[in-house]
Scaffold this motif. Structure first.
Motif, PDB file in Angstrom:
ATOM      1  N   PRO A  96       0.843  -1.216   0.000  1.00  0.00           N
ATOM      2  CA  PRO A  96       0.000   0.000   0.000  1.00  0.00           C
ATOM      3  C   PRO A  96       0.871   1.256   0.000  1.00  0.00           C
ATOM      4  CG  PRO A  96      -0.794  -1.587   1.611  1.00  0.00           C
ATOM      5  CD  PRO A  96       0.526  -2.117   1.131  1.00  0.00           C
ATOM      6  N   GLY A  97       0.546   2.182  -0.859  1.00  0.00           N
ATOM      7  CA  GLY A  97       1.334   3.415  -0.934  1.00  0.00           C
ATOM      8  C   GLY A  97       2.493   3.288  -1.889  1.00  0.00           C
ATOM      9  N   GLY A  98       3.135   2.118  -1.868  1.00  0.00           N
ATOM     10  CA  GLY A  98       4.228   1.821  -2.783  1.00  0.00           C
ATOM     11  C   GLY A  98       5.411   2.769  -2.689  1.00  0.00           C
ATOM     12  N   ILE A  99       6.082   2.903  -3.815  1.00  0.00           N
ATOM     13  CA  ILE A  99       7.305   3.695  -3.890  1.00  0.00           C
ATOM     14  C   ILE A  99       7.042   5.171  -3.614  1.00  0.00           C
ATOM     15  CG2 ILE A  99       9.092   4.506  -5.483  1.00  0.00           C
ATOM     16  CD1 ILE A  99       8.988   1.744  -6.799  1.00  0.00           C
ATOM     17  N   GLU A 100       5.916   5.684  -4.122  1.00  0.00           N
ATOM     18  CA  GLU A 100       5.634   7.120  -3.998  1.00  0.00           C
ATOM     19  C   GLU A 100       5.593   7.565  -2.541  1.00  0.00           C
ATOM     20  OE1 GLU A 100       2.483  10.544  -5.474  1.00  0.00           O
ATOM     21  OE2 GLU A 100       2.173   8.454  -6.042  1.00  0.00           O
ATOM     22  N   ASP A 101       4.938   6.804  -1.675  1.00  0.00           N
ATOM     23  CA  ASP A 101       4.835   7.181  -0.265  1.00  0.00           C
ATOM     24  C   ASP A 101       6.205   7.244   0.398  1.00  0.00           C
ATOM     25  OD1 ASP A 101       2.156   7.445  -0.444  1.00  0.00           O
ATOM     26  OD2 ASP A 101       1.633   5.862   0.981  1.00  0.00           O
ATOM     27  N   VAL A 102       7.062   6.285   0.064  1.00  0.00           N
ATOM     28  CA  VAL A 102       8.394   6.232   0.689  1.00  0.00           C
ATOM     29  C   VAL A 102       9.256   7.398   0.234  1.00  0.00           C
ATOM     30  CG1 VAL A 102      10.550   4.908   0.835  1.00  0.00           C
ATOM     31  CG2 VAL A 102       8.352   3.731   1.021  1.00  0.00           C
ATOM     32  N   ILE A 103       9.306   7.636  -1.079  1.00  0.00           N
ATOM     33  CA  ILE A 103      10.148   8.720  -1.581  1.00  0.00           C
ATOM     34  C   ILE A 103       9.560  10.083  -1.223  1.00  0.00           C
ATOM     35  CG2 ILE A 103      11.286   9.693  -3.614  1.00  0.00           C
ATOM     36  CD1 ILE A 103      11.294   7.048  -4.912  1.00  0.00           C
ATOM     37  N   HIS A 104       8.235  10.156  -1.099  1.00  0.00           N
ATOM     38  CA  HIS A 104       7.601  11.434  -0.742  1.00  0.00           C
ATOM     39  C   HIS A 104       8.100  11.942   0.609  1.00  0.00           C
ATOM     40  CE1 HIS A 104       4.410  14.321   0.335  1.00  0.00           C
ATOM     41  NE2 HIS A 104       4.324  14.493  -0.974  1.00  0.00           N
ATOM     42  N   LYS A 105       8.446  11.013   1.499  1.00  0.00           N
ATOM     43  CA  LYS A 105       8.984  11.391   2.816  1.00  0.00           C
ATOM     44  C   LYS A 105      10.378  12.006   2.694  1.00  0.00           C
ATOM     45  CE  LYS A 105       6.387   7.752   5.186  1.00  0.00           C
ATOM     46  NZ  LYS A 105       6.486   6.470   5.941  1.00  0.00           N
ATOM     47  N   CYS A 106      10.977  11.864   1.518  1.00  0.00           N
ATOM     48  CA  CYS A 106      12.339  12.350   1.312  1.00  0.00           C
ATOM     49  C   CYS A 106      12.377  13.699   0.594  1.00  0.00           C
ATOM     50  CB  CYS A 106      13.138  11.335   0.499  1.00  0.00           C
ATOM     51  SG  CYS A 106      13.144   9.668   1.195  1.00  0.00           S
ATOM     52  N   LEU A 107      11.219  14.338   0.413  1.00  0.00           N
ATOM     53  CA  LEU A 107      11.196  15.642  -0.247  1.00  0.00           C
ATOM     54  C   LEU A 107      12.109  16.624   0.490  1.00  0.00           C
ATOM     55  CD1 LEU A 107       7.406  16.083  -1.112  1.00  0.00           C
ATOM     56  CD2 LEU A 107       9.277  15.538  -2.675  1.00  0.00           C
ATOM     57  N   GLY A 108      12.871  17.380  -0.288  1.00  0.00           N
ATOM     58  CA  GLY A 108      13.787  18.342   0.315  1.00  0.00           C
ATOM     59  C   GLY A 108      15.134  17.749   0.662  1.00  0.00           C
ATOM     60  N   LYS A 109      15.376  16.494   0.257  1.00  0.00           N
ATOM     61  CA  LYS A 109      16.646  15.831   0.567  1.00  0.00           C
ATOM     62  C   LYS A 109      17.249  15.231  -0.707  1.00  0.00           C
ATOM     63  CE  LYS A 109      14.711  14.321   4.993  1.00  0.00           C
ATOM     64  NZ  LYS A 109      14.361  13.140   5.803  1.00  0.00           N
ATOM     65  N   LEU A 110      18.508  14.817  -0.592  1.00  0.00           N
ATOM     66  CA  LEU A 110      19.132  14.037  -1.648  1.00  0.00           C
ATOM     67  C   LEU A 110      18.780  12.572  -1.427  1.00  0.00           C
ATOM     68  CD1 LEU A 110      22.816  15.235  -2.247  1.00  0.00           C
ATOM     69  CD2 LEU A 110      20.891  15.413  -3.799  1.00  0.00           C
ATOM     70  N   VAL A 111      18.357  11.892  -2.487  1.00  0.00           N
ATOM     71  CA  VAL A 111      18.047  10.468  -2.408  1.00  0.00           C
ATOM     72  C   VAL A 111      19.045   9.722  -3.290  1.00  0.00           C
ATOM     73  CG1 VAL A 111      16.335   8.680  -2.826  1.00  0.00           C
ATOM     74  CG2 VAL A 111      15.608  10.937  -2.021  1.00  0.00           C
ATOM     75  N   PHE A 112      19.804   8.837  -2.686  1.00  0.00           N
ATOM     76  CA  PHE A 112      20.846   8.082  -3.396  1.00  0.00           C
ATOM     77  C   PHE A 112      20.401   6.629  -3.504  1.00  0.00           C
ATOM     78  CE2 PHE A 112      25.088   5.905  -3.393  1.00  0.00           C
ATOM     79  CZ  PHE A 112      25.581   6.455  -4.566  1.00  0.00           C
ATOM     80  N   ILE A 113      20.113   6.187  -4.732  1.00  0.00           N
ATOM     81  CA  ILE A 113      19.648   4.813  -4.953  1.00  0.00           C
ATOM     82  C   ILE A 113      20.803   3.984  -5.504  1.00  0.00           C
ATOM     83  CG2 ILE A 113      17.946   3.337  -6.076  1.00  0.00           C
ATOM     84  CD1 ILE A 113      16.101   5.761  -6.285  1.00  0.00           C
ATOM     85  N   GLU A 114      21.293   3.054  -4.691  1.00  0.00           N
ATOM     86  CA  GLU A 114      22.447   2.230  -5.067  1.00  0.00           C
ATOM     87  C   GLU A 114      22.030   1.052  -5.938  1.00  0.00           C
ATOM     88  OE1 GLU A 114      25.652   2.365  -1.621  1.00  0.00           O
ATOM     89  OE2 GLU A 114      23.765   1.526  -0.892  1.00  0.00           O
ATOM     90  N   HIS A 115      23.008   0.554  -6.696  1.00  0.00           N
ATOM     91  CA  HIS A 115      22.841  -0.681  -7.490  1.00  0.00           C
ATOM     92  C   HIS A 115      21.628  -0.616  -8.422  1.00  0.00           C
ATOM     93  CE1 HIS A 115      25.930  -2.361  -4.911  1.00  0.00           C
ATOM     94  NE2 HIS A 115      25.203  -2.099  -3.852  1.00  0.00           N
ATOM     95  N   TRP A 116      21.450   0.536  -9.072  1.00  0.00           N
ATOM     96  CA  TRP A 116      20.341   0.646 -10.012  1.00  0.00           C
ATOM     97  C   TRP A 116      20.528  -0.314 -11.189  1.00  0.00           C
ATOM     98  CZ3 TRP A 116      15.679   2.624  -9.609  1.00  0.00           C
ATOM     99  CH2 TRP A 116      14.904   2.744 -10.769  1.00  0.00           C
ATOM    100  N   ASP A 117      21.770  -0.702 -11.465  1.00  0.00           N
ATOM    101  CA  ASP A 117      22.045  -1.610 -12.568  1.00  0.00           C
ATOM    102  C   ASP A 117      21.807  -3.080 -12.203  1.00  0.00           C
ATOM    103  OD1 ASP A 117      24.138  -1.431 -10.747  1.00  0.00           O
ATOM    104  OD2 ASP A 117      25.664  -1.962 -12.209  1.00  0.00           O
TER     105      ASP A 117
END
Length: 351
Positions: free
Chosen positions: A212-233
């Motif tokens: 529920p909420g999925g990715i959007e809810d989690v990243i939405h909590k990070c507004l105003g910050k740098l988000v570093f997503i490792e191992h995208w490959d």
């Protein structure tokens, strides 16, 4: 620790049990602070409670990776009590207020503020190699300054429509060091609201797809910050890959540049993956490549690491270190191409 075990695969099977101690939340920091305050015989006024809670939200958001936040709370409370004592000494207060902490005391504590004295060149000076990353930071700094100047003059600008980035390179080639400098720089310029970097793994996002909420809810909590997503490959289920990418693009389009997202992975695989998806490539226009270090750069990194640990080498020892790096580099095809490997070697040397 994750990086250390990634380059020492044999250790993982010998240390199978992991316990992760999460940072305290702002509410937990507040609870710890109140206990320390009460243990010292003090109490908070009604308004001071709200002010203190806000302060710990600021502290939590702007703590760096090395900050032990339990220790941070203790230091904060010590400063708070010191400020209260000075105020009591300077004012004519009633007996009731002798042990009362007010908003005045909290306001005097040096909480996080924008660092308008940020010096990019000073931050870059100890950084060895990574010339591409240095040029990137300098250009971004100038670009943002130009954009600010145009805005003050009332001139519209589409500069940097998307500020999301791709970091490519092997582990231990300076990505997180540059990331920390970037975070401080953007924070000092008011582009992001907190210096604290949110680090995620691609698999974490894929696990959120059916929740529920999925990715959007989690990243939405990070507004105003740098988000570093490792191992995208990292290769994952094709259907999940499509959904993760779609959800990420949807979030970016909905929130524009309210946060900065950085995807990280190995050079060759990232190019194949990102360039094969025009929608993703369009939203991540900034590429920064971190090259492997050569032997001379590894040697200079080693000297810096030893200096940080309080060790200095005489001339003969420096020559010995240079020979050791060359020998390791030439033995069994092993290449000392990143900072993690040389740090591991130096730890063994010091022991």
């Amino acid at each position: 620790m994750e990086d250390f075990f990634d380059i020492n695969m044999g250790l993982r099977s010998r240390f199978p049990l992991w316990t992760n101690f999460e940072d305290y939340s702002p509410d937990e920091l507040l609870e710890i602070a109140i206990k320390i305050i009460e243990a010292n015989g003090f109490k908070l006024s009604k308004n001071a409670y709200s002010a203190l809670k806000k302060s710990f939200v600021d502290i939590y958001e702007n703590a760096d990776a090395q900050s032990g936040n339990g220790r941070m709370v203790r230091n904060y409370v010590e400063n708070l009590i010191r400020n209260q004592s000075i105020r009591i000494a300077e004012e004519n207060t009633s007996v009731y207020e002798m042990n009362l902490i007010t908003t005045k005391d909290i306001e005097k504590v040096n909480i996080a503020e924008y660092d308008n004295n940020f010096d990019l060149e000073k931050k870059l000076k100890p950084l060895i190699a990574n010339e591409t990353a240095k040029a990137f930071l300098r250009s971004q700094y100038k670009l943002i300054k130009v954009k600010e100047a145009r805005k003050k003059l009332g001139i519209g600008s589409d500069l940097n429509k998307f500020n999301h980035m791709i970091f490519t390179g092997e582990k231990g080639t300076g990505k997180k060091t540059v990331l920390n400098i970037l975070s401080e720089m953007l924070y000092s310029m008011g582009i992001i609201k907190a210096k604290k970097i949110v680090v995620m793994h691609k698999t974490e996002l894929s696990d959120l797809i059916d929740q529920p909420g999925g990715i959007e809810d989690v990243i939405h909590k990070c507004l105003g910050k740098l988000v570093f997503i490792e191992h995208w490959d990292l290769s994952i289920n094709e259907e999940k890959e499509r959904k993760v990418t779609t959800e990420l693009i949807k979030f970016i389009d909905k929130n524009k540049n309210r946060t900065s997202i950085i995807l990280s992975g190995k050079r060759s695989s990232m190019k194949d993956l990102i360039l094969a998806d025009p929608a993703l490539s369009y939203r991540f226009p900034i590429w920064v490549d971190f090259e492997d270090y050569n032997k001379k750069q590894i040697f200079n990194i080693a000297l810096n690491l030893l200096k940080e640990k309080g060790y200095f080498l005489d001339q003969e020892a420096e020559k010995g270190l240079g020979r050791a790096i060359t020998e390791i580099d030439n033995s069994q095809g092993l290449t000392l191409k990143n900072g993690l490997m040389i740090e591991q070697y130096l730890d063994h040397l010091i022991r």
